[in-house]
Design an enzyme around this catalytic site. Structure first.
Site, PDB file in Angstrom:
ATOM      1  N   THR A  38      45.621  37.353  42.066  1.00 22.47           N
ATOM      2  CA  THR A  38      46.231  36.938  40.890  1.00 22.47           C
ATOM      3  C   THR A  38      45.647  36.268  39.837  1.00 22.47           C
ATOM      4  O   THR A  38      45.540  36.041  39.019  1.00 22.47           O
ATOM      5  CB  THR A  38      47.937  35.695  41.236  1.00 22.47           C
ATOM      6  OG1 THR A  38      46.812  34.642  41.643  1.00 22.47           O
ATOM      7  CG2 THR A  38      48.470  36.300  42.203  1.00 22.47           C
ATOM      8  N   ASP A  89      35.945  32.582  44.128  1.00 21.21           N
ATOM      9  CA  ASP A  89      34.380  32.858  44.608  1.00 21.21           C
ATOM     10  C   ASP A  89      33.708  32.190  44.052  1.00 21.21           C
ATOM     11  O   ASP A  89      32.980  31.673  44.888  1.00 21.21           O
ATOM     12  CB  ASP A  89      34.556  34.180  44.771  1.00 21.21           C
ATOM     13  CG  ASP A  89      34.090  34.938  45.506  1.00 21.21           C
ATOM     14  OD1 ASP A  89      33.115  34.652  46.450  1.00 21.21           O
ATOM     15  OD2 ASP A  89      33.710  36.320  45.566  1.00 21.21           O
TER      16      ASP A  89
HETATM   17  N1  AR6 Z   1      40.787  26.318  43.070  1.00 19.54           N
HETATM   18  C1  AR6 Z   1      42.118  27.458  43.550  1.00 19.54           C
HETATM   19  N2  AR6 Z   1      42.816  27.805  42.572  1.00 19.54           N
HETATM   20  C2  AR6 Z   1      41.800  28.531  41.491  1.00 19.54           C
HETATM   21  C3  AR6 Z   1      40.471  28.181  40.994  1.00 19.54           C
HETATM   22  C4  AR6 Z   1      39.977  26.740  42.160  1.00 19.54           C
HETATM   23  N3  AR6 Z   1      39.264  26.535  41.891  1.00 19.54           N
HETATM   24  N4  AR6 Z   1      39.409  29.036  40.481  1.00 19.54           N
HETATM   25  C5  AR6 Z   1      40.927  29.814  39.959  1.00 19.54           C
HETATM   26  N5  AR6 Z   1      41.954  30.200  40.587  1.00 19.54           N
HETATM   27  P1  AR6 Z   1      40.416  34.663  41.048  1.00 19.54           P
HETATM   28  P2  AR6 Z   1      40.716  37.077  42.693  1.00 19.54           P
HETATM   29  C6  AR6 Z   1      42.940  30.698  40.205  1.00 19.54           C
HETATM   30  O1  AR6 Z   1      40.012  35.514  40.087  1.00 19.54           O
HETATM   31  O2  AR6 Z   1      42.367  37.487  41.392  1.00 19.54           O
HETATM   32  C7  AR6 Z   1      36.189  36.881  41.624  1.00 19.54           C
HETATM   33  O3  AR6 Z   1      35.102  37.181  41.381  1.00 19.54           O
HETATM   34  C8  AR6 Z   1      42.682  31.794  39.228  1.00 19.54           C
HETATM   35  O4  AR6 Z   1      43.328  31.160  38.291  1.00 19.54           O
HETATM   36  O5  AR6 Z   1      39.956  33.740  41.956  1.00 19.54           O
HETATM   37  O6  AR6 Z   1      41.885  38.173  43.760  1.00 19.54           O
HETATM   38  C9  AR6 Z   1      36.171  37.764  43.339  1.00 19.54           C
HETATM   39  O7  AR6 Z   1      34.327  37.512  43.426  1.00 19.54           O
HETATM   40  C10 AR6 Z   1      44.182  32.791  39.875  1.00 19.54           C
HETATM   41  O8  AR6 Z   1      45.404  32.060  40.344  1.00 19.54           O
HETATM   42  O9  AR6 Z   1      40.514  35.424  42.256  1.00 19.54           O
HETATM   43  C11 AR6 Z   1      36.570  39.304  43.322  1.00 19.54           C
HETATM   44  O10 AR6 Z   1      35.732  39.953  42.471  1.00 19.54           O
HETATM   45  C12 AR6 Z   1      43.651  32.695  41.306  1.00 19.54           C
HETATM   46  O11 AR6 Z   1      43.422  31.867  41.908  1.00 19.54           O
HETATM   47  C13 AR6 Z   1      37.362  38.804  42.546  1.00 19.54           C
HETATM   48  O12 AR6 Z   1      37.422  37.264  41.156  1.00 19.54           O
HETATM   49  C14 AR6 Z   1      43.058  33.245  42.090  1.00 19.54           C
HETATM   50  O13 AR6 Z   1      41.920  33.943  40.833  1.00 19.54           O
HETATM   51  C15 AR6 Z   1      38.822  37.837  43.330  1.00 19.54           C
HETATM   52  O14 AR6 Z   1      39.910  38.186  41.724  1.00 19.54           O
END
Ligand code: AR6
Length: 186
Positions: free
Chosen positions: A129, A41
């Site tokens: 995740t 995000d």
């Molecule tokens: N590109 C691809 N994957 C990524 C990137 C990127 N730039 N950055 C992180 N990941 P998360 P959630 C991976 O935390 O669990 C936010 O604060 C990361 O390693 O982004 O759905 C929102 O505002 C992990 O495997 O999403 C919500 O409050 C995956 O993307 C909350 O986090 C998802 O990690 C959502 O949590």
């Protein structure tokens, strides 16, 4: 990159950054406030510029945010895509709180919104995740299975890309793609 062809659709599993994907729709792993956060995000709002948050605020004003499992669409600002789908995955609470179904809905609603926008390609991060702690092996199973069911039920999209940040995540997701596609497609 790992690929798998199913009917007219190419599945791709790539290691990379979601904000760099040149596709019609990029999916954001958002939260219910739609006001941004960390992880995917944060990266999307930083790279895409302020117009995305402005659109999110308008959606919030109109419908009061986005519930878990639901999705909303905005333009993609400065990102190399036409639209963003912001979906809210579930927080993992041990697996007995409807997490699998809610994650399935997040993928399903994202695919349906992309189809409504006539997208031919979509890129997903691994929803839930990271900060939301959903185990990656289970989450990747839900992701692939939901996309195949969407296609089986008449959904059309040329490319479904799953973008994993880390090497280990990429490997797990690739293995699960093999397993799910073997069991679901014979
Ligand atoms: N590109 C691809 N994957 C990524 C990137 C990127 N730039 N950055 C992180 N990941 P998360 P959630 C991976 O935390 O669990 C936010 O604060 C990361 O390693 O982004 O759905 C929102 O505002 C992990 O495997 O999403 C919500 O409050 C995956 O993307 C909350 O986090 C998802 O990690 C959502 O949590």
């Amino acid at each position: 990159m790992k690929t798998f062809q199913y009917k007219n659709t190419t599945f791709e599993v790539v290691q990379g950054n979601i904000v760099e994907q040149e596709v019609d729709v990029i999916v954001n792993a958002a939260n219910s406030s739609l006001l941004g956060g960390g992880g995917v995000d944060g990266a999307i709002h930083r790279a895409g510029g302020p117009s995305i948050l402005e659109e999110c605020k308008k959606i919030r004003a109109a419908q009061g945010g986005c519930s878990t499992g639901e999705a909303v669409v905005t333009t993609a600002g400065d990102l190399p895509a036409q639209h963003l789908v912001h979906t809210v995955g579930p927080v993992w609470r041990g697996g007995n709180d409807g997490e699998m179904v809610l994650l399935e809905r997040a993928y399903r609603n994202s695919l349906e919104l992309a189809a409504q926008k006539n997208a031919s390609s979509i890129a997903f991060p691994s929803i839930s995740t990271g900060a939301y702690r959903f185990p990656l092996d289970r989450a990747s199973y839900v992701a692939v299975r939901t996309a195949i069911l969407f296609l089986d039920e008449g959904g059309t999209i040329d490319t479904v890309r799953f973008v994993l940040f880390g090497d280990r995540d990429f490997e797990i997701f690739s293995e699960v793609l093999d397993e799910v596609t073997q069991t679901m497609t014979g």
